[in-house]
Design a protein around this motif. Structure first.
Motif, PDB file in Angstrom:
ATOM      1  N   ILE A  35     -19.152  -0.280  28.566  1.00 47.47           N
ATOM      2  CA  ILE A  35     -20.606   0.436  28.999  1.00 47.47           C
ATOM      3  C   ILE A  35     -21.096   0.015  30.332  1.00 47.47           C
ATOM      4  CG2 ILE A  35     -22.971   0.639  28.391  1.00 47.47           C
ATOM      5  CD1 ILE A  35     -22.023   0.314  25.136  1.00 47.47           C
ATOM      6  N   ILE A  36     -21.029  -1.334  30.727  1.00 53.81           N
ATOM      7  CA  ILE A  36     -21.643  -1.649  31.776  1.00 53.81           C
ATOM      8  C   ILE A  36     -20.645  -0.979  33.059  1.00 53.81           C
ATOM      9  CG2 ILE A  36     -21.780  -3.562  33.601  1.00 53.81           C
ATOM     10  CD1 ILE A  36     -23.009  -5.198  31.366  1.00 53.81           C
ATOM     11  N   ALA A  37     -19.287  -1.158  32.986  1.00 54.90           N
ATOM     12  CA  ALA A  37     -18.598  -0.756  33.940  1.00 54.90           C
ATOM     13  C   ALA A  37     -18.515   0.863  34.049  1.00 54.90           C
ATOM     14  CB  ALA A  37     -16.939  -1.112  33.392  1.00 54.90           C
ATOM     15  N   GLY A  38     -18.633   1.418  32.900  1.00 51.97           N
ATOM     16  CA  GLY A  38     -18.653   2.918  32.915  1.00 51.97           C
ATOM     17  C   GLY A  38     -19.835   3.398  33.688  1.00 51.97           C
ATOM     18  N   GLY A  39     -21.124   2.681  33.262  1.00 50.32           N
ATOM     19  CA  GLY A  39     -22.430   3.078  33.781  1.00 50.32           C
ATOM     20  C   GLY A  39     -22.435   2.827  35.286  1.00 50.32           C
ATOM     21  N   LYS A  45     -20.524   7.287  41.467  1.00 51.76           N
ATOM     22  CA  LYS A  45     -20.265   8.730  41.623  1.00 51.76           C
ATOM     23  C   LYS A  45     -21.501   9.628  42.143  1.00 51.76           C
ATOM     24  CE  LYS A  45     -16.420   9.244  38.281  1.00 51.76           C
ATOM     25  NZ  LYS A  45     -16.002  10.291  37.161  1.00 51.76           N
ATOM     26  N   ALA A  46     -22.620   9.281  41.613  1.00 51.83           N
ATOM     27  CA  ALA A  46     -23.740   9.797  42.135  1.00 51.83           C
ATOM     28  C   ALA A  46     -24.327   9.326  43.653  1.00 51.83           C
ATOM     29  CB  ALA A  46     -24.907   9.705  41.084  1.00 51.83           C
ATOM     30  N   GLY A  47     -23.824   8.371  44.055  1.00 51.21           N
ATOM     31  CA  GLY A  47     -24.005   7.886  45.433  1.00 51.21           C
ATOM     32  C   GLY A  47     -25.196   6.920  45.407  1.00 51.21           C
ATOM     33  N   GLU A  48     -25.342   6.147  44.365  1.00 52.18           N
ATOM     34  CA  GLU A  48     -26.323   5.253  43.898  1.00 52.18           C
ATOM     35  C   GLU A  48     -25.444   3.937  43.874  1.00 52.18           C
ATOM     36  OE1 GLU A  48     -29.314   5.764  44.209  1.00 52.18           O
ATOM     37  OE2 GLU A  48     -29.563   7.908  44.305  1.00 52.18           O
ATOM     38  N   PRO A  49     -26.449   2.834  44.162  1.00 49.55           N
ATOM     39  CA  PRO A  49     -25.542   1.396  44.011  1.00 49.55           C
ATOM     40  C   PRO A  49     -25.264   1.231  42.440  1.00 49.55           C
ATOM     41  CG  PRO A  49     -27.950   1.240  44.055  1.00 49.55           C
ATOM     42  CD  PRO A  49     -27.664   2.679  44.511  1.00 49.55           C
ATOM     43  N   GLY A  50     -23.968   0.912  42.065  1.00 51.87           N
ATOM     44  CA  GLY A  50     -23.403   0.751  40.917  1.00 51.87           C
ATOM     45  C   GLY A  50     -24.163  -0.569  40.194  1.00 51.87           C
ATOM     46  N   TRP A  51     -24.352  -1.609  41.030  1.00 49.40           N
ATOM     47  CA  TRP A  51     -24.797  -2.979  40.238  1.00 49.40           C
ATOM     48  C   TRP A  51     -26.238  -2.474  39.710  1.00 49.40           C
ATOM     49  CZ3 TRP A  51     -29.480  -3.585  42.585  1.00 49.40           C
ATOM     50  CH2 TRP A  51     -29.980  -3.074  43.637  1.00 49.40           C
ATOM     51  N   ASN A  59     -32.360   0.492  36.552  1.00 47.97           N
ATOM     52  CA  ASN A  59     -31.249   1.375  36.051  1.00 47.97           C
ATOM     53  C   ASN A  59     -31.784   2.771  35.501  1.00 47.97           C
ATOM     54  OD1 ASN A  59     -32.086   0.471  33.362  1.00 47.97           O
ATOM     55  ND2 ASN A  59     -30.254  -0.459  33.073  1.00 47.97           N
ATOM     56  N   THR A  60     -33.123   2.418  34.764  1.00 44.63           N
ATOM     57  CA  THR A  60     -33.714   3.815  34.112  1.00 44.63           C
ATOM     58  C   THR A  60     -34.039   4.637  35.391  1.00 44.63           C
ATOM     59  OG1 THR A  60     -34.415   2.595  32.302  1.00 44.63           O
ATOM     60  CG2 THR A  60     -35.315   4.533  32.463  1.00 44.63           C
ATOM     61  N   TYR A  61     -34.837   4.104  36.284  1.00 42.44           N
ATOM     62  CA  TYR A  61     -35.173   4.691  37.491  1.00 42.44           C
ATOM     63  C   TYR A  61     -34.087   5.571  38.281  1.00 42.44           C
ATOM     64  CZ  TYR A  61     -36.416   5.459  42.519  1.00 42.44           C
ATOM     65  OH  TYR A  61     -36.634   5.997  43.464  1.00 42.44           O
ATOM     66  N   LEU A  62     -32.947   4.884  38.248  1.00 46.08           N
ATOM     67  CA  LEU A  62     -31.749   5.373  38.921  1.00 46.08           C
ATOM     68  C   LEU A  62     -31.240   6.574  38.036  1.00 46.08           C
ATOM     69  CD1 LEU A  62     -29.768   2.400  40.195  1.00 46.08           C
ATOM     70  CD2 LEU A  62     -31.147   3.899  41.462  1.00 46.08           C
ATOM     71  N   PHE A  63     -31.308   6.625  36.817  1.00 42.62           N
ATOM     72  CA  PHE A  63     -30.909   7.649  35.818  1.00 42.62           C
ATOM     73  C   PHE A  63     -31.798   8.700  35.959  1.00 42.62           C
ATOM     74  CE2 PHE A  63     -28.879   4.228  32.993  1.00 42.62           C
ATOM     75  CZ  PHE A  63     -27.871   3.950  33.654  1.00 42.62           C
ATOM     76  N   PHE A  64     -33.107   8.596  36.056  1.00 42.77           N
ATOM     77  CA  PHE A  64     -34.010   9.777  36.415  1.00 42.77           C
ATOM     78  C   PHE A  64     -33.604  10.241  37.666  1.00 42.77           C
ATOM     79  CE2 PHE A  64     -37.071   7.766  33.103  1.00 42.77           C
ATOM     80  CZ  PHE A  64     -37.349   8.865  32.357  1.00 42.77           C
ATOM     81  N   LYS A  65     -33.630   9.451  38.616  1.00 45.18           N
ATOM     82  CA  LYS A  65     -33.281   9.904  39.972  1.00 45.18           C
ATOM     83  C   LYS A  65     -32.164  10.896  40.134  1.00 45.18           C
ATOM     84  CE  LYS A  65     -32.683   8.166  44.772  1.00 45.18           C
ATOM     85  NZ  LYS A  65     -32.434   7.096  45.401  1.00 45.18           N
TER      86      LYS A  65
END
Length: 131
Positions: A35-39, A45-51, A59-65
């Motif tokens: 789950i962590i590796a997939g996220g 892929k979306a150009g955001e930091p994977g970490w 992480n929730t902020y990034l998902f909204f973004k």
């Protein structure tokens, strides 16, 4: 007879129970890693930091973004019933950003970790933030 039986003290766990617990823990750790590796891959892929997937709240902020929503939607998560709409909005935005439809939105809403991994490991491309 063992000394614990003589004293009337039962052992905490049997060897079989311990073995099942270890196997369950290993399966849980493997699922968590997937789950962590997939996220991580989905965010990359979306150009955001994977970490960012391992940092709570960020992480929730990034998902909204990546779903085209304002970061202010994080505050909506603290309001009962409104939080369900905010999570739906986040799921819908991510689904649209990766070119998927309503079925994928439902999957992201109900099983987000699994569907983030599907997006990360699958052949899905990030198409940009929906309007």
């Amino acid at each position: 007879m063992s000394s614990s039986s003589v004293l009337g003290i039962a052992p905490l766990q049997s060897d079989a129970t311990t073995g099942v617990s270890v196997v369950f823990l290993l399966i849980l750790l493997a699922l968590t890693a997937v789950i962590i590796a997939g996220g991580w891959k989905m965010l990359a892929k979306a150009g955001e930091p994977g970490w960012g997937v391992i940092v709570p709240i960020y992480n929730t902020y990034l998902f909204f973004k990546i779903g085209g929503n304002s970061g202010w939607w994080l505050l909506a998560l603290f309001v009962p019933l409104v939080n369900l709409y905010a999570l739906y909005r986040m799921s819908s935005g991510i689904s649209e950003a990766f070119g998927q439809g309503a079925g994928f939105t439902v999957g992201l809403f109900l099983l987000p970790g699994i569907f983030h991994a599907i997006l990360g490991f699958g052949d899905y491309r990030y198409r940009g933030r929906p309007n």
